[in-house]
Write an enzyme that holds these catalytic residues in place. Structure first.
Site, PDB file in Angstrom:
ATOM      1  N   LYS A  60     -17.759 -43.334 -31.993  1.00  0.00           N
ATOM      2  CA  LYS A  60     -17.962 -42.156 -30.912  1.00  0.00           C
ATOM      3  C   LYS A  60     -17.092 -42.507 -29.775  1.00  0.00           C
ATOM      4  O   LYS A  60     -16.374 -41.782 -29.138  1.00  0.00           O
ATOM      5  CB  LYS A  60     -19.162 -42.136 -30.796  1.00  0.00           C
ATOM      6  CG  LYS A  60     -19.997 -41.608 -32.028  1.00  0.00           C
ATOM      7  CD  LYS A  60     -21.695 -41.604 -31.779  1.00  0.00           C
ATOM      8  CE  LYS A  60     -22.185 -41.119 -33.111  1.00  0.00           C
ATOM      9  NZ  LYS A  60     -23.842 -41.233 -33.080  1.00  0.00           N
ATOM     10  N   GLN A 104     -28.057 -44.015 -29.474  1.00  0.00           N
ATOM     11  CA  GLN A 104     -27.936 -44.004 -31.093  1.00  0.00           C
ATOM     12  C   GLN A 104     -29.490 -44.367 -31.798  1.00  0.00           C
ATOM     13  O   GLN A 104     -30.035 -45.355 -31.274  1.00  0.00           O
ATOM     14  CB  GLN A 104     -27.113 -45.376 -31.149  1.00  0.00           C
ATOM     15  CG  GLN A 104     -26.684 -45.512 -32.836  1.00  0.00           C
ATOM     16  CD  GLN A 104     -25.689 -44.226 -33.191  1.00  0.00           C
ATOM     17  OE1 GLN A 104     -24.902 -43.828 -32.722  1.00  0.00           O
ATOM     18  NE2 GLN A 104     -26.250 -43.817 -34.415  1.00  0.00           N
ATOM     19  N   ASP A 127     -27.019 -34.826 -28.578  1.00  0.00           N
ATOM     20  CA  ASP A 127     -27.306 -34.780 -29.948  1.00  0.00           C
ATOM     21  C   ASP A 127     -28.202 -33.361 -30.336  1.00  0.00           C
ATOM     22  O   ASP A 127     -28.438 -33.281 -31.300  1.00  0.00           O
ATOM     23  CB  ASP A 127     -28.276 -36.011 -29.858  1.00  0.00           C
ATOM     24  CG  ASP A 127     -27.666 -37.015 -30.579  1.00  0.00           C
ATOM     25  OD1 ASP A 127     -26.611 -36.881 -31.415  1.00  0.00           O
ATOM     26  OD2 ASP A 127     -28.054 -38.321 -30.935  1.00  0.00           O
TER      27      ASP A 127
END
Ligand code: NAD
Length: 299
Positions: A60, A104, A127
């Protein structure tokens, strides 16, 4: 960009090429923002040393750098307290240079995932997991959409444009009902005017539903669950699953080779949904930046 046929005949709904295209568009858009003196910023928070998570985070960060997005990685030890994590999220929520915050998952067991997700400001929740963003999606209002289902929609949109058909009115079957993939996926397909069926672990005969589907999105997390004889000839199949076989090779939730002989289009694993998820994360960061800083850029 055009999808090419597989050896079996179905078009390969190529996530790697689609992601490259999306990333190039994002890079151009980021350059325009940079010219206005604005650099989108993404903070990625990793708690613990899970090797798969460490790789995802590295990918990422690298993708951000290539797109011109500033990225900041916060790597915290596995025994980080809830207070310390929440305090970091407070700082990132308040930081005007940070447009997107990604924690994460999975988190270590002692941390409450729902509470951590709820802590991230809704307009920085790239997200798309915050309740407010899930609610916006349900209500058909602007928000930030979970990256994996958003990536699937981008792939399907390009596939149907290529074959000269509309998704509107198609029967879509989503296999899986997780909050991160299956449910938002079903809502996005509904928004595209599909008739949507959601199958899950308690569905007695998933195959019977899949046989009626023009669009199949497999997100059950079961290796090669979907067989070629489950598919309606010509169906568009997107495989979200990713699994490592004992011999080290990767496979998805669909038995790929036989399915290429029945489907009209199918995404491979690897090279399908995976690369799209990261591309859509960059896109969400850009969208979040534009929305939050619009007034600064164009007073
Ligand atoms: P999950 O385990 O949270 O959910 C799986 C869902 O599938 C559940 O709703 C369950 O009811 C359903 N299910 C399980 N077995 C079934 C069966 N036999 N028939 C019908 N439904 C069944 O998983 P998830 O987080 O939604 O992820 C699903 C898969 O997608 C996993 O393989 C995961 O690794 C993969 N994934 C890939 C990406 C990517 O970027 N490529 C992103 C997210 C998830």
């Amino acid at each position: 960009m055009q999808f090419e046929p597989t050896a079996g005949g179905a078009l390969k709904i190529d996530g790697r090429r689609t992601a490259k295209d999306v990333r190039a568009r994002i890079k151009t858009d980021v350059s325009a923002l940079l010219a206005d003196g604005i650099q989108p910023g993404l903070a990625v928070v990793l708690v613990g040393e899970d090797p798969a998570s460490a790789i995802y985070v590295r990918n990422k960060i690298r993708a951000c750098e290539r797109a011109g997005i500033r990225s900041v990685a916060h790597r915290l030890s596995a025994d980080t307290s809830a207070d310390a994590l929440m305090s970091l999220l407070d700082d990132l929520n308040a930081d005007p240079t940070i447009d997107g915050i990604l924690v994460q998952l999975p988190l270590p067991d002692h941390l409450d995932t729902d509470a951590v997700i709820a802590k991230v400001r809704q307009d920085k929740d790239v997200d798309g997991f915050a309740l407010g963003n899930l609610g916006a999606l349900t209500a058909g209002q602007p928000g930030l959409v979970a990256c994996t289902p958003a990536g699937v929609m981008e792939m399907l949109g390009r596939y149907f444009a290529q074959i000269g058909e509309s998704m509107s009115g198609k029967h879509a079957v989503v296999i899986g009902r997780s909050v991160t993939v299956g449910k938002p996926m079903a809502l996005l397909l509904l928004q595209a005017n599909c008739t949507v069926t959601v199958c899950h672990s308690r569905t007695p005969d998933t195959a019977a539903h899949v046989r009626r589907a023009d669009i199949v999105v497999a997100a059950a997390g079961r290796p090669e669950l979907v067989k070629a004889d489950w598919l309606k000839p010509g169906a568009a199949v997107i495989d979200v699953g990713i699994h490592r076989r004992e011999d080290g090779s990767l496979c998805g939730d669909v038995e790929f080779e036989p399915a290429t002989q029945v489907a009209g289009g199918i995404s491979p694993v690897p090279g399908g949904v995976g690369p799209m998820t990261i591309a859509m994360l960059l896109d969400n960061t850009l969208v979040a930046c534009r929305r939050r800083r619009r007034d600064v850029a164009h007073p």
